[in-house]
Design a protein around this motif. Structure first.
Motif, PDB file in Angstrom:
ATOM      1  N   ASP A 177      85.504   4.741  16.297  1.00 30.34           N
ATOM      2  CA  ASP A 177      86.926   4.928  16.448  1.00 30.34           C
ATOM      3  C   ASP A 177      87.187   5.517  17.994  1.00 30.34           C
ATOM      4  OD1 ASP A 177      87.440   4.494  13.789  1.00 30.34           O
ATOM      5  OD2 ASP A 177      87.023   6.429  13.112  1.00 30.34           O
ATOM      6  N   LYS A 178      86.069   6.373  18.411  1.00 28.12           N
ATOM      7  CA  LYS A 178      86.478   7.178  19.536  1.00 28.12           C
ATOM      8  C   LYS A 178      86.274   6.024  20.666  1.00 28.12           C
ATOM      9  CE  LYS A 178      84.282  10.274  22.687  1.00 28.12           C
ATOM     10  NZ  LYS A 178      82.827  10.989  23.134  1.00 28.12           N
ATOM     11  N   ILE A 179      85.501   5.164  20.637  1.00 25.45           N
ATOM     12  CA  ILE A 179      85.419   4.268  21.621  1.00 25.45           C
ATOM     13  C   ILE A 179      86.375   3.191  21.844  1.00 25.45           C
ATOM     14  CG2 ILE A 179      84.186   2.260  22.380  1.00 25.45           C
ATOM     15  CD1 ILE A 179      81.648   3.385  21.622  1.00 25.45           C
ATOM     16  N   THR A 180      87.076   2.935  20.485  1.00 23.63           N
ATOM     17  CA  THR A 180      87.932   1.790  20.564  1.00 23.63           C
ATOM     18  C   THR A 180      89.508   2.979  21.158  1.00 23.63           C
ATOM     19  OG1 THR A 180      87.326   1.000  18.368  1.00 23.63           O
ATOM     20  CG2 THR A 180      89.651   0.387  19.036  1.00 23.63           C
ATOM     21  N   GLU A 181      89.737   3.917  20.833  1.00 23.75           N
ATOM     22  CA  GLU A 181      90.701   4.834  21.275  1.00 23.75           C
ATOM     23  C   GLU A 181      90.668   4.678  22.845  1.00 23.75           C
ATOM     24  OE1 GLU A 181      91.023   8.259  19.250  1.00 23.75           O
ATOM     25  OE2 GLU A 181      91.280   7.282  17.084  1.00 23.75           O
ATOM     26  N   GLN A 182      89.307   4.905  23.101  1.00 27.43           N
ATOM     27  CA  GLN A 182      89.044   5.163  24.695  1.00 27.43           C
ATOM     28  C   GLN A 182      89.418   3.782  25.420  1.00 27.43           C
ATOM     29  OE1 GLN A 182      85.056   6.703  24.403  1.00 27.43           O
ATOM     30  NE2 GLN A 182      85.598   8.506  25.718  1.00 27.43           N
ATOM     31  N   LEU A 183      89.241   2.756  24.690  1.00 32.55           N
ATOM     32  CA  LEU A 183      89.412   1.313  25.471  1.00 32.55           C
ATOM     33  C   LEU A 183      91.010   1.265  25.552  1.00 32.55           C
ATOM     34  CD1 LEU A 183      86.943  -0.787  23.812  1.00 32.55           C
ATOM     35  CD2 LEU A 183      86.750   0.037  26.002  1.00 32.55           C
ATOM     36  N   PHE A 184      91.658   1.537  24.575  1.00 33.40           N
ATOM     37  CA  PHE A 184      93.075   1.443  24.512  1.00 33.40           C
ATOM     38  C   PHE A 184      93.682   2.341  25.606  1.00 33.40           C
ATOM     39  CE2 PHE A 184      93.205  -0.597  20.127  1.00 33.40           C
ATOM     40  CZ  PHE A 184      93.814  -1.729  20.520  1.00 33.40           C
ATOM     41  N   LEU A 185      93.409   3.527  25.416  1.00 35.36           N
ATOM     42  CA  LEU A 185      94.027   4.471  26.516  1.00 35.36           C
ATOM     43  C   LEU A 185      93.389   4.247  28.122  1.00 35.36           C
ATOM     44  CD1 LEU A 185      93.176   7.761  24.443  1.00 35.36           C
ATOM     45  CD2 LEU A 185      95.176   6.696  24.689  1.00 35.36           C
ATOM     46  N   GLY A 186      92.178   3.858  28.112  1.00 36.78           N
ATOM     47  CA  GLY A 186      91.873   3.653  29.538  1.00 36.78           C
ATOM     48  C   GLY A 186      92.628   2.312  29.879  1.00 36.78           C
ATOM     49  N   PHE A 187      92.359   1.427  29.262  1.00 40.71           N
ATOM     50  CA  PHE A 187      93.141   0.043  29.643  1.00 40.71           C
ATOM     51  C   PHE A 187      94.834   0.176  29.945  1.00 40.71           C
ATOM     52  CE2 PHE A 187      89.239  -2.365  28.122  1.00 40.71           C
ATOM     53  CZ  PHE A 187      88.719  -2.380  29.418  1.00 40.71           C
ATOM     54  N   ARG A 188      95.348   1.060  29.327  1.00 37.10           N
ATOM     55  CA  ARG A 188      96.881   1.217  29.494  1.00 37.10           C
ATOM     56  C   ARG A 188      97.317   2.096  30.510  1.00 37.10           C
ATOM     57  NH1 ARG A 188      99.643   1.636  24.341  1.00 37.10           N
ATOM     58  NH2 ARG A 188     101.474   2.754  25.722  1.00 37.10           N
ATOM     59  N   SER A 189      96.241   2.805  31.153  1.00 36.18           N
ATOM     60  CA  SER A 189      96.459   3.756  32.152  1.00 36.18           C
ATOM     61  C   SER A 189      95.603   3.738  33.405  1.00 36.18           C
ATOM     62  CB  SER A 189      96.110   5.180  31.508  1.00 36.18           C
ATOM     63  OG  SER A 189      94.881   5.477  31.451  1.00 36.18           O
ATOM     64  N   SER A 190      95.806   4.213  34.373  1.00 41.02           N
ATOM     65  CA  SER A 190      95.047   4.182  35.612  1.00 41.02           C
ATOM     66  C   SER A 190      93.757   4.949  35.691  1.00 41.02           C
ATOM     67  CB  SER A 190      96.016   4.913  36.999  1.00 41.02           C
ATOM     68  OG  SER A 190      96.213   6.401  36.429  1.00 41.02           O
ATOM     69  N   LEU A 191      93.324   5.603  34.364  1.00 44.56           N
ATOM     70  CA  LEU A 191      92.169   5.963  34.328  1.00 44.56           C
ATOM     71  C   LEU A 191      91.016   5.232  34.176  1.00 44.56           C
ATOM     72  CD1 LEU A 191      92.571   9.053  31.796  1.00 44.56           C
ATOM     73  CD2 LEU A 191      92.202   9.220  34.372  1.00 44.56           C
ATOM     74  N   GLY A 192      91.522   3.974  33.584  1.00 45.93           N
ATOM     75  CA  GLY A 192      90.574   2.835  33.446  1.00 45.93           C
ATOM     76  C   GLY A 192      89.269   3.548  32.308  1.00 45.93           C
ATOM     77  N   VAL A 193      88.287   2.388  32.251  1.00 44.17           N
ATOM     78  CA  VAL A 193      87.100   2.923  31.257  1.00 44.17           C
ATOM     79  C   VAL A 193      85.983   2.810  31.678  1.00 44.17           C
ATOM     80  CG1 VAL A 193      86.034   1.547  29.373  1.00 44.17           C
ATOM     81  CG2 VAL A 193      88.779   1.487  29.424  1.00 44.17           C
ATOM     82  N   ASP A 194      85.239   3.832  31.419  1.00 39.43           N
ATOM     83  CA  ASP A 194      83.892   4.106  31.676  1.00 39.43           C
ATOM     84  C   ASP A 194      82.991   2.787  31.480  1.00 39.43           C
ATOM     85  OD1 ASP A 194      81.209   4.747  32.166  1.00 39.43           O
ATOM     86  OD2 ASP A 194      81.463   6.742  31.753  1.00 39.43           O
ATOM     87  N   ILE A 195      82.240   2.192  32.391  1.00 35.98           N
ATOM     88  CA  ILE A 195      81.330   1.012  32.062  1.00 35.98           C
ATOM     89  C   ILE A 195      80.398   1.292  30.778  1.00 35.98           C
ATOM     90  CG2 ILE A 195      79.517   1.673  33.751  1.00 35.98           C
ATOM     91  CD1 ILE A 195      79.668  -1.474  34.406  1.00 35.98           C
TER      92      ILE A 195
END
Ligand code: SF4
Length: 351
Positions: A289-307
Motif C-alpha cells: 500500500d505504502k509503495i503504491t501511494e508513494q508512486l501516485f504521490l511522487g509521479f503527480r508532484s515535483s518530488l518524484g519517486v525514489d529509485i
C-alpha cells in the motif's frame, strides 16, 4: 510530522462537495473545539510528539472561517510548544466568512498562510456550484488578507465545469493574478457519490486541450506547477510533507491521520465525535500500500519517486519510460515531466 485540523462547518453545501461538513450544526461549535483539544492531547502522546517537532499546520474543512478566531485560541496555546520555529501555518477560508476581523484574529494567533476557496470569479459559475460567496467577496477578502499582513495567500479555482470556456477561465485567471496571491490550486470538478451533482454527471466536462491550456496559462504568470493541481512562487511545505509521505496528526471529525503503517479515522458523525473524540478507526497499511501511494504521490508532484522503492519489473518499466522521454532520472529519483500522465504511469508500473 505535520498537523491537520478539520473544521466540519460550512455556510452552504456546495453541489460537488463530499467533505465531512455540516450547514445546520453551528450550535455545536464550542463543544467541537473542546473535543479537538481532547483528541490533540491523545494524539500528541500516541505520536510521541517532542517539543518543537511539528513541521507544518493546516486548518481545513469544511470552512475554518465559520469559527471565530477567538475560539481557536485555546487550541493554539496547546499546540504552540510542539511547533518548530517559523513553520507554515495555513488556514483555509471562504471569502464570505473571512472578514477582516477574522483574518486579523487568525494572523495574531500565528496563522501565516491563507488559502481561499474562491473557485471562480464568475457569478453564474459560483451559483451553479452553490457557493455562498460572490466574486466581490473573494476580491475583498484577498485584499484584506494582504492588508492584515499575510504574505502567503493562495486561492483555489475549479475547472472542467459545464459551461467553462477559454474566455471564462481567462477572466478568472486575470482576476486571480490581479490580486496579491503567490500560490494557486486548480482542481478539476469531480463528480462524487452522494453529492447533489451525483445525479448530474454532465456538470463535469473535462477537456484535455482546455486543461493543458489552463496549466500553461497559469505558468505564464510565473507560477510554477509543482503538483498536478498546485502552482506557486513557492511550494507549500504542508503539501510537500503529504506527498513526501510524512506522518501527520489528523484532528477532528472528517480528518485522517497517519503514523508509520497506520491510518487513523476519527468518527465522521459530528455528535459522536464530540461525545467521544477518541473513538478512532485504525486502518493498517501494508508495505505494498505504502509503495503504491508513494508512486501516485511522487509521479503527480515535483518530488518524484525514489529509485529504490521500485521492484525489478517496475525498474525495467521505468527504463522504458525514460527511453520514451516520459520519465526523467536525476540523482536517484524518477521525475514525471507531465503530471497529467501520472495515473497512467503508475498503472503501467503494475501492468
Ligand atoms: S465550502 Fe468547501 S467544504 Fe464546505 S461545502 Fe463547499 S466545498 Fe465543501
Amino acid at each position: 510530522m505535520l498537523l491537520y485540523i478539520h473544521i466540519p462547518f460550512c455556510d452552504s453545501k456546495c453541489s460537488y462537495c463530499a467533505f465531512n461538513s455540516y450547514v445546520d450544526k453551528f450550535h455545536l461549535k464550542k463543544s467541537y473545539m473542546k473535543a479537538l483539544e481532547v483528541q490533540l492531547k491523545f494524539e500528541l502522546e500516541r505520536f510521541n510528539t517532542k517539543k518543537e517537532s511539528v513541521e507544518s499546520v493546516f486548518i481545513g474543512g469544511g470552512t475554518p472561517s465559520t469559527i471565530p478566531a477567538s475560539m481557536y485560541r485555546a487550541l493554539f496555546e496547546s499546540i504552540k510548544p510542539y511547533l518548530k520555529n517559523d513553520i507554515e501555518i495555513t488556514s483555509e477560508a471562504n471569502p464570505n466568512s473571512a472578514t477582516k476581523e477574522w483574518l486579523d484574529g487568525m494572523f495574531k494567533l500565528g496563522v501565516n498562510r491563507i488559502s481561499f476557496g474562491t473557485q471562480s470569479f464568475n457569478k453564474e459559475k459560483l451559483k451553479l456550484l452553490n457557493r455562498s460567496h460572490t466574486p466581490e467577496d473573494a476580491q475583498r477578502a484577498i485584499i484584506e488578507a494582504k492588508e492584515v499582513g499575510f504574505k502567503n495567500i493562495s486561492l483555489d479555482l475549479i475547472y472542467a465545469t459545464l459551461g467553462d470556456t477559454k474566455k471564462l477561465l481567462e477572466i478568472d485567471l486575470k482576476t486571480a493574478f490581479s490580486l496579491p496571491i503567490n500560490h494557486l490550486s486548480a482542481y478539476a470538478l469531480i463528480i462524487e457519490e452522494k453529492t447533489p451533482f451525483a445525479s448530474k454527471p454532465e456538470m463535469s466536462k473535462e477537456s484535455l486541450k482546455l486543461t493543458k491550456w489552463l496549466f500553461k496559462e497559469i505558468e505564464s504568470f510565473g507560477f510554477k506547477q509543482y503538483e498536478i493541481s498546485n502552482f506557486g512562487l513557492y511550494k507549500s511545505s504542508h503539501n510537500l510533507g503529504y506527498w513526501d509521505y510524512k506522518d501527520y496528526i489528523g484532528l477532528g471529525s472528517g480528518a485522517v491521520g497517519k503514523l508509520d503503517f497506520e491510518r487513523f479515522y476519527p468518527d465522521t458523525n459530528l455528535e459522536n465525535y464530540i461525545l467521544n473524540p477518541l473513538d478512532i478507526r485504525v486502518e493498517t497499511l501494508t508495505e505494498q500500500d505504502k509503495i503504491t501511494e508513494q508512486l501516485f504521490l511522487g509521479f503527480r508532484s515535483s518530488l518524484g519517486v525514489d529509485i529504490n522503492i521500485l521492484n525489478k519489473a517496475q525498474s525495467k518499466r521505468a527504463d522504458l519510460l525514460i527511453n520514451e522521454a516520459k520519465l526523467e532520472l536525476r540523482d536517484g529519483r524518477f521525475y514525471n515531466p507531465n503530471f497529467l500522465l501520472a495515473d497512467e504511469i503508475v498503472l503501467f508500473m503494475y501492468s
